[in-house]
Design a protein around this motif. Structure first.
Motif: not given
Ligand SMILES: [Zn+2]
Lengths: 92, 1001, 210
Positions: B214-215, B222, B492
């Protein structure tokens, strides 16, 4: 459990209130001259509205004021509230 | 025992923390972080239960709340929990669980033969079979319950503590998966008050074992970063192990927090569960989705498992559910399970009814060397207590040679996803069928809520995150918390993958073919199969609500979380209509079972209902009082001395009042201060009698009627001053009368200048009754002249006792000379002590409510609510004379209605039993004498009945049809023991009818 | 002539220590009874000419006309109960005979002043867990954004009515709870029970008689 807005105290839980049934039933002042049927209509007969219903509530565990609310009996959503009595104010 | 199916690494279990537990009395080892289900799978145990009706072997199907099969009786004795889901039980040291619905045990279940009769016990079997004879119903019920019962209820008191609390917030988020966490952090940054509830031990949902980034950040990292941030926000409250189980009116969400169930029994302390009643201005539902099983023959065998569950057991718990797997999938989700299995060394074959699509996951599966059989379905599975193989059939194409049968020890199903729309539907929303995604999704919002992520049918991670952020910001904005520029979380970035569409398959074979061959189960827990739905339709059922009730689909403890949508689709198919037209059954609270303890909370025993105590309660206890409940009050009923039974104590107390003096705690009577220039007008409208002429310093008895003319309450009222009254009410009627009077003032007569103030609690009352009452009071109260003429009957005076303000009424509820002393309650005990001391020389005797009742009944004084029952008018009591002709009052018009004015109504009379030792039963029916008939016309009933110590015989009050015209007539009262008592109708005044005794010097 | 020692509070069943019943710890949650507080119920029409002025004159305190607010003066705290009803709570050490003073001052006005000093129990609940204890029994939102100092509200405490007032106790969260005398024993026992999880296990004080 509903949220009911007391016109004085604001939004409160339903448990603080008691229900008073249909509003706007005026007590006849000439009861002695009414027929049994007319008197019986006043004492017993109610509309049992499906939809918007004007009804009385009292903030029993709060300010103990009676007031009139408009509630949709299908959705339990309140549409308006108004104060009662000699110093009744316009709809909030 | 070794954990033979535990993977060597991976998962979130703590490999250094083994946990010993017992399943069906056998010891096993698991790991901290396991659920009971994952620990069983790690030990290779799949056969864990027997089904409800056919007692078929069943295994673990799911990994979460939707599990229908793996129900266990958790622990024993007082701590036992029936039908706990093994997939939700966090493993702890020493855990003991047994399979439900199998006796003596799961291997040797004596009801297992039921499955061989299964074609005789189809849907509606119970309705059709156990009909006659009626007298056998209890026997049938006993047998059915024995055969069918799931768990066992505990037979001892629950020792745990349960609490409830109210909570309020701007934004409530249900579910702490990716969508819920994104919403929480977005809402939290605006400063809104946020509550995030999640039913898992830790937030993260499916991300906890995800390989996504995520991102650019690994999922686990995360989650940690987001939850750390939430922890720093003072207005954000995160509740793990908390299941939101009900969406009630006006955005009230009820949730149950489990605080100790994950701990070993001996480590548990404090609160076990807390019920949260959360009133939220906005609700974000991020409840995720449940995977659907596929419906084919013998799809209920142990070893048949959802693909998402397989992924969870492998990745979250490091447990391998099988080594030779067939994955039956109609969408891309099954490929993830195939990949996870393959990666961990299992052999995998995928059976997919679709043509080759080339989507991301399927290509990865191909690249991993997984065999994929396209355009094929599983006709049925084979096996005994575990799946051992499958039979395939072609689906729009012929099967490749040699693939008709495959052997396996794990059969993985991926039938698509059902968004968890329960809370949305409970909020009043009507879900909409989406053909493209083949699921019901939330539609129009009815209450202020929004569904996000998989709960909204947005199944990709990217959609979950962006939907969550948007919902968090919008919900906060609607609560006037603006997204302060720059603080909103970034979207994200996630890895995107192509997907090919689902091909819904609701059952194998169409029409009659679906009802032949091995049963295709829809509702595992209630043993509802495709053929049952066909049967229901053949028998005329069309509505999904009727079919549900006829087949019992969705009736189990799982409420059909897994099977209902398949059932609706099958029904749609049988009826030849769309799923949309068929609709869903109603989703009702509770989403998961809620313990009775949680529903009760702490309002148990003495805290169940308020116990109201008078100023003298502790004194009563110290003096051996036996209490009775009157409304919420504890009133001293009598004060037995050593060796006395109740009759003896009451007789002694009665005679003390009749012969010398007694003292009664009378504080429970309602007292209302009525003040204002229109007080008289007001009382005239409330009471039937006239109040104009009552002089200050005098009292008058009043009856209160409802608009129907029936007696509502009664009491003695005092005129304190020209514009000032004190109204008294019955003990039980105090609150009712206060609000009754207040209501008339506010709603009907707002022009009247009257104020009502309750002073019930401010003033304590002691009644001094008996021929020596005056002498006692004269000793303690010097500033009041108690002489007969100066202080007449029905008068009152104010003065002091030892400097304490007192108001003393000369009224009588016993017929004796009697005074009621009102004093401020804080000094009530002090004045009571002085009265006791002053009365010592006269043998002053405290008396309780029972003696009070006998004394008043001897005088024919009524008790509202005992001698009246809401159908009695003043005319019925012979008190018609109290109704003033000069004015209107509440209920007066009703007294002239044809029925109320009839002379043949039931009227209050006395009864003298012909056997003076026989105390008639209160409530006893009155028949015309002589009568011993089994069926006879009822003439009335006994309302009050006592042994009168002063008359040395039994007496009773009764209401009898036309009673006032039937004096001296004989009547019959049937007794509970089958005998019949005879009695004579008489005046209700049994003692001192001239009223001479209260006039004593 | 009676003395202070002859009085009893509504919580006599929980023991009768001089200064009132207490239980708990301020660092967690502390319940303290405030014995023998002088209370007066006042009814009157705020719109009626001269009424508010006469009251101010007599008791030295304004009457709050905004619902659910409090007005305080040197020795009195006036709490709004209804548009024409207030509870006057004396804050001085000695009774000031408020009801009688109001009777004298308001004379011919349409009003009602009623002594309620024996009619209620006054309790103070303070400490970081005070709000959580109250939230178990009251459906009201007690968050400072919704219920601040200077506000009062009548609401439920489990199954009985109470009047709550938020206090400003040197930054410490504190509440005053006023409950009818006959319900006080119930209200306090169930409040002590609600406090238990914050005070650790132990026997709740007071005898559980009958
Ligand atoms: Zn109110």
């Amino acid at each position: 459990m509903l949220v009911i807005r007391c016109p004085w105290c604001g939004e409160r839980a339903e448990t603080e209130f008691n229900y008073g049934g249909e509003a706007d039933i005026v007590r006849p002042t000439d009861a002695e001259h009414l027929s049994d049927r007319e008197w019986g209509d006043y004492v017993f007969m109610r509309k049992n509205t499906l939809g918007l219903h004007r009804e009385q509530w009292v903030h029993s565990h709060g300010c103990r004021r009676w007031f009139v609310a408009e509630r949709d009996t299908r959705t339990y959503q309140f549409k308006s509230y108004e104060k009662l009595g000699a110093h009744a104010m316009e709809k909030s | 025992m070794s954990q033979s199916c535990r993977l060597p690494h991976g998962g979130r279990v703590q490999r250094s923390a083994p946990v010993r537990f017992f399943f069906n009395d056998k010891p096993y080892d698991g790991l901290a972080g396991d659920t009971l289900a994952s620990a069983l799978i790690a030990n290779g145990v799949h056969f864990v239960a027997r089904s409800w009706k056919y007692h078929r072997p069943r295994g673990i199907v799911a990994a979460g709340v939707e599990e229908p099969n793996a129900l266990v009786q958790l622990e024993t004795g007082a701590y036992t929990i029936p039908n706990a889901r093994a997939t939700e039980i966090e493993l702890y040291e020493g855990l003991r669980a047994t399979s439900v619905n199998a006796r003596p045990d799961i291997e040797h279940d004596r009801m297992a033969v039921a499955r061989y009769f299964s074609r005789f016990i189809a849907a509606g079997f119970y309705y059709k079979t156990f009909m006659w004879p009626r007298a056998w119903w209890p026997k049938y019920e006993e047998r059915i319950r024995d055969a069918a019962g799931l768990g066992t209820v505990p037979d001892t008191l629950d020792p745990d503590r349960y609490e409830k609390t109210h909570a309020h917030c701007d934004v409530l988020i249900v579910g702490a998966g990716p969508a819920g966490l994104a919403a929480a952090v977005a809402a939290g940054r605006t400063g809104a008050r946020v509550i995030l509830v999640d039913n898992q031990p830790e937030p993260g949902g499916s991300l906890l074992w995800s390989t996504d980034t995520l991102g650019g950040e690994p999922a686990g990292q995360w989650i940690r970063r987001v939850t750390d941030e939430l922890a720093t926000m003072p207005e954000v409250c995160v509740l793990p192990r908390t299941t939101a189980f009900g969406y009630q009116d006006h955005n009230l969400v009820t949730a149950c927090e489990r605080l100790t169930d994950h701990l070993p029994l001996q480590q548990r302390a404090g609160v076990r569960e807390r019920l949260w009643k959360i009133r939220a201005r906005r609700v974000v539902l991020a409840t995720g989705a449940h995977e659907r099983p596929l419906v084919f023959g013998n799809n209920d065998l142990p070893g048949v498992m959802l693909a998402s569950a397989v992924c969870t057991y492998i990745n979250h718990y490091g447990a391998l559910p099988g080594r030779q797997a067939v994955v039956f999938t109609n969408n891309d989700s099954g490929y993830q399970a195939a990949l996870d299995l393959k990666r961990n060394g299992a052999q995998v074959v995928v059976v997919d009814p679709r043509t080759r699509s080339g989507s991301g996951l399927s290509m990865r599966a191909e690249q991993a060397g997984i065999r994929i059989i396209q355009q094929a379905v599983i006709e049925h599975a084979v096996g005994g207590t575990r799946v051992s193989g499958v039979r395939l059939q072609g689906h729009g194409a012929r099967l490749p040679a040699g693939t008709e049968s495959l052997s396996c020890d794990l059969l993985v199903m991926a039938g698509g996803w059902n968004p968890v729309i329960h809370l949305y539907a409970q909020s009043g929303g009507k879900p909409r069928w989406c053909d493209q995604r083949a699921c019901f999704v939330p539609d129009v919002q009815v209450q202020p809520q929004i569904s996000v992520g998989a709960a909204n049918g947005d199944f990709s991670l990217a959609q979950a995150l962006s939907g969550g952020v948007r919902a968090g910001i919008e919900a906060s904005a609607q609560c006037d918390f603006a997204d302060v520029s720059g603080k909103a979380p970034a979207a994200w970035a996630t890895h995107a993958s192509t997907e090919s569409p689902i091909l819904p398959i609701w059952s194998i074979g169409s029409g009659k073919a679906a009802t032949r061959g091995p049963k295709q189960f829809i509702d595992y827990q209630n043993d509802v199969s495709v053929s049952d739905i066909h049967l229901a339709v053949r028998e005329g059922y069309r509505s999904i609500e009727h079919v549900k009730r006829y087949t019992a689909m969705g009736f189990g403890t799982d409420q059909g979380k897994l099977g209902n949508i398949n059932g609706m689709a099958v029904l749609a198919g049988v009826l030849g209509q769309s799923i949309s037209e068929t609709g869903t059954t109603t989703f009702r609270p509770n989403y998961t079972p809620v313990s009775f303890g949680t529903i009760a909370g702490r309002e148990l025993g003495d805290m169940f209902d308020p116990i109201r105590k008078t100023y003298l309660y502790e004194w009563h206890v110290a003096h051996g009082a036996v209490f009775e409940d009157v409304g919420n009050w504890k009133r001293a009923r009598h004060y037995p001395r050593p060796g006395e039974d109740m009759d003896a104590a009451v007789a002694r107390e009665c005679l003390a009042v009749r012969h010398s003096v007694g003292l009664l705690d009378y504080s429970t009577l309602g007292k209302i201060d009525v003040r204002g220039p229109d007080s008289v007008t007001f009382l005239n409208r409330i009471y039937p009698n006239l109040w104009d002429k009552l002089k200050p310093g005098r009292c008058r008895y009043g009856l209160m009627l409802d608009e129907n003319g029936m007696i509502l309450d009664d009491g003695v009222n005092l005129r304190l001053a020209e514009q000032h009254f004190l109204v008294s009410t019955t003990t039980g009627g105090a609150a009712r009368v206060m609000s009754w009077m207040e209501r008339w003032l506010q709603t009907e007569w707002p022009d009247l200048k009257v104020y009502l103030t309750s002073i019930t609690d401010q003033y304590a009352t002691a009644t001094v009754a008996g021929p020596n009452a005056r002498k006692v009071l004269q000793k303690v109260c010097q500033d009041i002249n108690f002489d007969k003429e100066a202080f007449p009957f029905m008068g009152f005076k104010e003065g002091t006792i030892d400097g304490v303000f007192v108001r003393i009424l000369r009224v009588s509820f016993s017929g004796e000379l009697s005074y009621e002393v009102y004093m401020p309650a804080n000094l009530g005990q002090h004045v009571w002590n002085l009265l006791m001391a002053a009365g010592e020389e006269f043998g002053i005797t405290p008396y309780g409510t029972e003696a009070m009742h006998v004394l008043r009944a001897e005088k024919g004084f009524i008790i509202v609510g005992q001698d009246t029952d809401g159908s009695m008018t003043p005319l019925d009591l012979g008190m018609g004379g109290m109704v003033s002709k000069a004015k209107d009052c509440l209920g007066k018009r009703s007294l002239s209605r044809s029925d109320t004015a009839s002379p043949h109504r039931k009227q209050l009379v006395g009864l003298l039993p012909s056997d003076p030792t026989c105390v008639l039963p209160e409530g006893g029916q009155i028949l015309n004498a002589p009568s011993t008939a089994a069926i006879a016309a009822m003439q009335g009933h006994v309302t009050s009945s006592y042994m009168s110590p002063i008359l040395q015989r039994s007496i009773a009050l009764a209401v009898i049809k036309d009673g006032l015209n039937r004096m001296e007539q004989e009547v019959t009262i049937p007794l509970p023991d089958g005998r019949f008592a005879q009695a004579r109708i008489c005046s209700p005044v049994f003692y001192d009818p001239e009223g001479a005794r209260q006039n004593v010097d | 002539m009676w003395t202070e020692l002859d009085q009893e509070t509504p919580l006599v069943g929980l023991g009768h220590p001089p200064g009132g019943f207490t239980h708990g710890q301020l660092g967690s949650v502390l319940l303290a009874e405030l014995p023998f507080v002088e209370l007066t119920n006042l009814r009157g029409e705020p719109g009626s000419p001269g009424f508010l002025a006469a009251v101010l004159d007599s008791i030295g305190s304004e009457l709050p006309t905004t619902p659910n607010t409090v007005a305080t003066s040197a020795d009195c705290c006036a709490m709004w109960l209804a548009p024409n009803e207030w509870l006057l709570r004396s804050t001085g050490a000695q009774p000031t005979d408020l009801a009688r003073r109001l009777d004298a001052a308001l004379g011919r006005q349409f009003f009602a002043a009623t002594d309620q000093s024996s009619g209620y129990s006054v309790i103070r609940l303070s400490g970081p867990h005070a709000r959580a204890v109250l939230a178990k029994g009251s459906p009201l939102d007690l968050h400072p954004r919704a219920f601040g100092v200077g506000q009062c509200a009548q609401t439920l405490h489990f199954k009985t009515s109470v009047l709550l007032r938020r206090l400003d106790l040197a930054g410490q969260e504190a509440w005053e709870v006023i409950v009818r005398r006959s319900f006080a024993d119930y209200a306090v026992r169930i409040m002590l029970d609600a406090m238990e999880e914050y005070l650790g296990p132990g026997v709740a004080p007071g005898s559980s008689s009958h």
